[in-house]
Structures are given as C-alpha cells and as structure tokens.
Design a protein around this motif. Sequence first.
Motif, PDB file in Angstrom:
ATOM      1  N   ALA B 152       0.830  -1.221   0.000  1.00 39.16           N
ATOM      2  CA  ALA B 152       0.000   0.000   0.000  1.00 39.16           C
ATOM      3  C   ALA B 152       0.857   1.260   0.000  1.00 39.16           C
ATOM      4  O   ALA B 152       1.890   1.331   0.655  1.00 39.16           O
ATOM      5  N   ASN B 154       1.889   5.134   0.736  1.00 41.93           N
ATOM      6  CA  ASN B 154       1.763   6.170   1.789  1.00 41.93           C
ATOM      7  C   ASN B 154       1.187   5.644   3.092  1.00 41.93           C
ATOM      8  O   ASN B 154       0.580   6.397   3.847  1.00 41.93           O
ATOM      9  N   ILE B 155       1.395   4.358   3.377  1.00 44.33           N
ATOM     10  CA  ILE B 155       0.710   3.765   4.535  1.00 44.33           C
ATOM     11  C   ILE B 155       1.510   3.928   5.824  1.00 44.33           C
ATOM     12  O   ILE B 155       0.984   3.759   6.918  1.00 44.33           O
ATOM     13  N   HIS B 322      -7.831  -1.618  -0.282  1.00 44.95           N
ATOM     14  CA  HIS B 322      -6.716  -1.460   0.644  1.00 44.95           C
ATOM     15  C   HIS B 322      -6.443   0.003   0.959  1.00 44.95           C
ATOM     16  O   HIS B 322      -5.608   0.320   1.781  1.00 44.95           O
ATOM     17  N   ASP B 323      -7.147   0.882   0.247  1.00 44.57           N
ATOM     18  CA  ASP B 323      -6.847   2.296   0.398  1.00 44.57           C
ATOM     19  C   ASP B 323      -7.309   2.813   1.753  1.00 44.57           C
ATOM     20  O   ASP B 323      -8.208   2.285   2.364  1.00 44.57           O
ATOM     21  N   LYS B 324      -6.664   3.883   2.203  1.00 40.03           N
ATOM     22  CA  LYS B 324      -6.951   4.417   3.534  1.00 40.03           C
ATOM     23  C   LYS B 324      -8.317   5.108   3.610  1.00 40.03           C
ATOM     24  O   LYS B 324      -8.762   5.464   4.672  1.00 40.03           O
ATOM     25  N   PHE B 326     -11.181   4.068   3.305  1.00 39.38           N
ATOM     26  CA  PHE B 326     -12.295   3.264   3.791  1.00 39.38           C
ATOM     27  C   PHE B 326     -12.275   3.275   5.303  1.00 39.38           C
ATOM     28  O   PHE B 326     -11.292   2.921   5.919  1.00 39.38           O
ATOM     29  N   LYS B 327     -13.354   3.727   5.885  1.00 39.86           N
ATOM     30  CA  LYS B 327     -13.407   3.853   7.339  1.00 39.86           C
ATOM     31  C   LYS B 327     -14.505   2.943   7.854  1.00 39.86           C
ATOM     32  O   LYS B 327     -15.671   3.105   7.502  1.00 39.86           O
ATOM     33  N   GLU B 328     -14.105   2.001   8.699  1.00 34.53           N
ATOM     34  CA  GLU B 328     -15.067   1.054   9.275  1.00 34.53           C
ATOM     35  C   GLU B 328     -15.973   0.460   8.204  1.00 34.53           C
ATOM     36  O   GLU B 328     -17.190   0.411   8.372  1.00 34.53           O
TER      37      GLU B 328
END
Lengths: 364, 364
Positions: B152, B154-155, B322-324, B326-328
């Motif tokens: 991923a 910038n993780i 897998h991207d950031k 997505f929240k809950e």
Amino acid sequence: MRELTVELGERSYPIYIGQGILNDITALFDRAKLSRKSPLLVVTDSEVAPLHLERVMALLRAGGFNATSCVVPAGETSKSLSQLEGIVTSALQAGLDRSSAIVALGGGVVGDLAGFAAASFMRGIRFVQIPTTILAHDSSVGGKVAVNHPMAKNIIGAFHQPELVLFDIDLLLTLPPRQVKAGLSEVIKHGLIWDAAFTQWCDDNTEKLLSLDPEALGYALYIGCKVKSIVVSQDERENDLRAILNLGHTIGHALEAVAGYGELLHGEAISIGMVGAAKLAQQFGYSEEIHEVTKGLFLKYGLPVSIPPHLDTDSIMSAMMHDKKFKEGTMVYIIPMEIGKVEIRKDVTVEQVRQIVELLKGRG
Amino acid sequence: MRELTVELGERSYPIYIGQGILNDITALFDRAKLSRKSPLLVVTDSEVAPLHLERVMALLRAGGFNATSCVVPAGETSKSLSQLEGIVTSALQAGLDRSSAIVALGGGVVGDLAGFAAASFMRGIRFVQIPTTILAHDSSVGGKVAVNHPMAKNIIGAFHQPELVLFDIDLLLTLPPRQVKAGLSEVIKHGLIWDAAFTQWCDDNTEKLLSLDPEALGYALYIGCKVKSIVVSQDERENDLRAILNLGHTIGHALEAVAGYGELLHGEAISIGMVGAAKLAQQFGYSEEIHEVTKGLFLKYGLPVSIPPHLDTDSIMSAMMHDKKFKEGTMVYIIPMEIGKVEIRKDVTVEQVRQIVELLKGRG
C-alpha cells in the motif's frame, strides 16, 4: 485497582494498575471508546505469546472485539524497521483502518515497536499498552516510541500517546529474577529524581519487591508511573524538564551499545549510570551521601554498580557522542543534587564523563 | 515574490513563491531561525542532483550553514523504509542533532521521504521543502509525509509540518512536458474543489501554463497552495474537511497501484479519477455540466480522461479496498456538486464505483 491519569490535554489517558485486571480488559477498552467494528491488532513477542496471548485474544473476542495477533521475535533486535514493516503487513492483512487500534502486549521492546507502528500506520492510529514487565512501567508511560538503527538506539520514532495502559500485576509473576531486578532499577530511579520518601520506602521494602509481593509491587508501580506522568505532563516533547528522566541513561545507553544490546539489560546499564551520575554530583560539590545511598540501594537490589572491565573506554565514549542527548555540541547531563532531586546541567565536559567511566571500571 | 502563510497555530509556516528566489535561501532560512551550529542535511534524488544540488549546497555554505547532502535514486520506489534507513545513516554520519533540519530538494517523492525522515529522526526535527516540480505544490503543503509499503502507498507516515516552503519557478523550467501536464492536474484540482473563477482562469490560460510562463505559473502555484493551505488550516489531521483534497484520488491511487507506480504519473491517474468523480456526480443528480467541464479541461491540458483498457477492473477494485479512505467498512467519496464545490459522501457503494471504473474504460 489503582488508577491515575497522565494529564496531556486532549491526549490525556488513564493508567490502571492492579492484580487480575486483565479480566476487565473489554470494560476498560469500552471506557476508552475503542471500536468493535474496526479490527484490533495485538502485537506481542515470542516469549510473551506462549504465556498470555491466547488468554488476551479469548477475552477480546468474548467481548466482541475483532482481534488479530502478530508475534515478533523476543529481544531488542526486533526494534527494527524490518519488524515495523512486518507489523504493517499484518495490519493490512487484518484490514485495520483509521478507527483501529494496535495493542502492545509485552515489555519495552514490544511497546516501542508496536507504538511506533501505531504512530506511523496511516499516519497514526490508536494504541494500547499492556505491559508484561516491571521495566515497562517506565516505557509504557509518556508516549515515546521508536525503533533502532544499526548505528543508534531509538533514533527513529515518534511521540504517540496510548489510549490507556493496563498493568496487571499477575502478568509479572512469571518474570525471571534478573528481569525483576532490572525492572526495579527504573522504579528506584523515579524515587531518586523526584521522591526521597519513596526512595526510603524502596530501601525498606527490598525483600517484598524482589519477591514480587503484589501489594508492594502495585504500590511501587503506581508511584513510578505517577512520577513519570507528572514529569511527562509538564513537558511532553522533552524540551526541558523531561530530560530528568534520563538520570543514568547517558552512560547507560553507551554501555548497552558497546556491550551489545542484551549482554547488559537496560535496567542494569542505567543502575551503573546512576551510580556514575552520583559520583559526578560529588565532583560538583554536592553531598557524598548521594553516592553512598545510590550505590547502597542498587547493591541491595543485586544490581551492578560498576562497568565490566572488558568494555573499552574509548568505545563507550564514542557511543555516547552518537547519543541524542548532545545538543549543538554541548553535553546535557542529569546530576542529583540530593536524594529525590536532580538538575539538568549543560556544562559537563567530555573529559569529566571519561573520568567517571574510568572510575566506574573496577572502582565504581 | 509571493508569500502566504499556512495557519496552524504554533506550527504555522510561510510559503514563498517566485522566480529566482533560491538566491535568497539563507535569508529565508534565517527568517525561520534555522541553526547555523547544527548540521543541515539536504536530501535530493538522482535526477535533481545534477541540475540543482551543487548550487543549493554552495549557497548554503556561502551563507554559513553546515550542510551535507544525501542523494536517493529517482522514482517512487525510493519511498521505502530502506531509503529512510539510508537517510538516517547519512544524518548520523553528518552529526545531525535535535536543532538540525532536513531540507527536501525535489518533487513529491523526495518531499514525502525526507519529510518522514525529519518526522521520525530523533522523534522529529525541523524540515524545509524546496519543491522542484509543479506537482510538489500540492505535496509540499500540509505536512503529510510517508513512505510506501509493498502492499500500500503512503501507509507508513506522519503529519509533520515544514518550517518553510521555498518555491523557485526557475527550478521548474527544465521539467519535461509530461511532468508539467501531470503537475498541473493537481493545480486544476484545487480550482475544481474550491474556486470556480480559478477553474475558468485555468481554462483561459492553458497555453501560458503549458509553456511555463513564469508569471502565469507563479500565480497558479500561489492559488493552488492557497486553496490547499486554507483547507489544511481548518483540518490539519484529516478528520473531515481535508478529505476534499482527495477528489479523484480514490480511483487515481488504485490506477497507480495496478498500473505499477510510474506507468501512470500521479497527476495523470487523478485526472482520470476526477473525470470519474464528475461522472458519479451526474448519477447523484448533479448537473451534467460538471462532467463536461472537467473532462474538457483535462483534454485541453493533454491529460488522460479514461482508464487504459488493459488494466483489470477486479484488480483496480481490490487495490481500492486497501486504500486508507475506507473507514469502518464504509466508502468515503469526494463528489463535485458544482464547479468549485465538492461534498464528502459516505454512502457510495462499491458497486457504483465499479460501474464508474467500467465507464472510464474506453468510454470515459
């Protein structure tokens, strides 16, 4: 259960200390508003996992938390960027998101490594400390997290405060005696820098602490965490006051580096360093009693008070020059003024420290 | 010289934009109170080094700064933990201390990598951005720094604000045309999310911008930085508003990942993503004009507006999961409501996005 709060404004968090309180883990997680929807990642090491991991996972799952675990090899060498990458792999595979938390179950190595993972994963997610060593009473409070670089310890890191610290005395009862003594070294340090009465108490209760009497241990951890949290509250990012927590650490870190991480435990290395600082205090004109009390206390706890003679003085000095405590070429040194009170001196010369190192070799 | 301030309380900092202002580097460093006693580390890459490094080093040394440099390979693969370790090695060898600064001389890759090094070296030292690309007008403002993980982008990173950003138009004049266009894609984005008049200005001044007219470029960078800084000032840590900067990035990041970093430049990938978001806006009942204007503008700038057909839809969707953003489990999506105004929607389904991806393949 004893409870105290590390006061850091919106980053304030509670420390819970008590026997058997791991059973309350989900209630305490709820109090900290940790998410049940987003996955949790429990990070531990190969020594702690067989002892406590299964129970922690069972308790979390029974409480409705979506928990996954990740086990790193035990030992200081795990505080590396490559283990950090491994934890991030686990976090991605487990589907952690921004509302997730990483739970550090272990000693200082696990806390520092998992804490830095939490600080940097997605630029920072929540973090919980469940210390399994006495030493971790120190490292789990204050939000300093880091990994090592081959050339320097703790040089890559962050300030990242946990949501809570859960200190169950029961998890400490299986600690080997050497780890117990080394852990108590930082407890004693908190007395030496801040609390003369607690230093006396440590002197009076040596047997109880060394035999892990739960009531005595709970009290000592409470005072240790309390002193640390007072200091950290006043200076979160180590601009000034927080440096006093480094009593004994300038020499201590150098000894750890030169002896090879692991030959001398952290608590052992700093007990030697604190005796050195007390010796330096004498040279600055403070009472000789500081050195006597400091050395006497560490001897009573079975901790080393002199530098193993095979360690080369030049190597020790050179390791110190790489240490973070040098600011613009000037050496910052923590010196006791009396028992329970220290000062931050910026006028200590490299030559003076070298003399102390020589003194500590064989004649400490 | 144009100047603006990113307002972030005690972390506020200035951005200087102008032609030839690199000559003022030491005066600007003095204004930011950077230390002459503590070493500076200039981090750049193998493409920028032959063009600008010698001059930057000469200017700094002539101004009395103790500067050392470190060159990483050009390209996205340098945003790695192993390059981070290399920079820390250089920093230790150069004797950087807590009063030191790291200077990022380069595009977004160098800024993100050197910025994360500054964020984590000794738990955070000072940091300066000297962007050498148009795209970096975006990445150099706002303090988001990071490296990639094999799984991923910038993780692993931090929020770490620079002390100043020095944007010399002269350093941009050697940029290859493809980089120019891709960089302008983020400039246009800042109009689309915040400023309809500036969007119109971009439409009216396409030729000037593409031919790197210094006055037009200086103005466009100023507005781009200004929009970004207003948004960042209101939401430093991306709790809400800051998400609007991600217009086009959900699909864009996925395309970059699937095409292999480098096949599609970041600015190219997000121009496709912005056309997709405009298409989605239409489905949510907003005016068709949004899509026409967005697509027309990117076509005018010679930027791609459709997904290369050989990229597999399933792979794109999986990269997105897998991207950031997505929240809950819920998908957060930035949708234009009109030109110059966007909304953050949390009700976009994976199925709707898949339809857009399909639409963008061949018929975008």
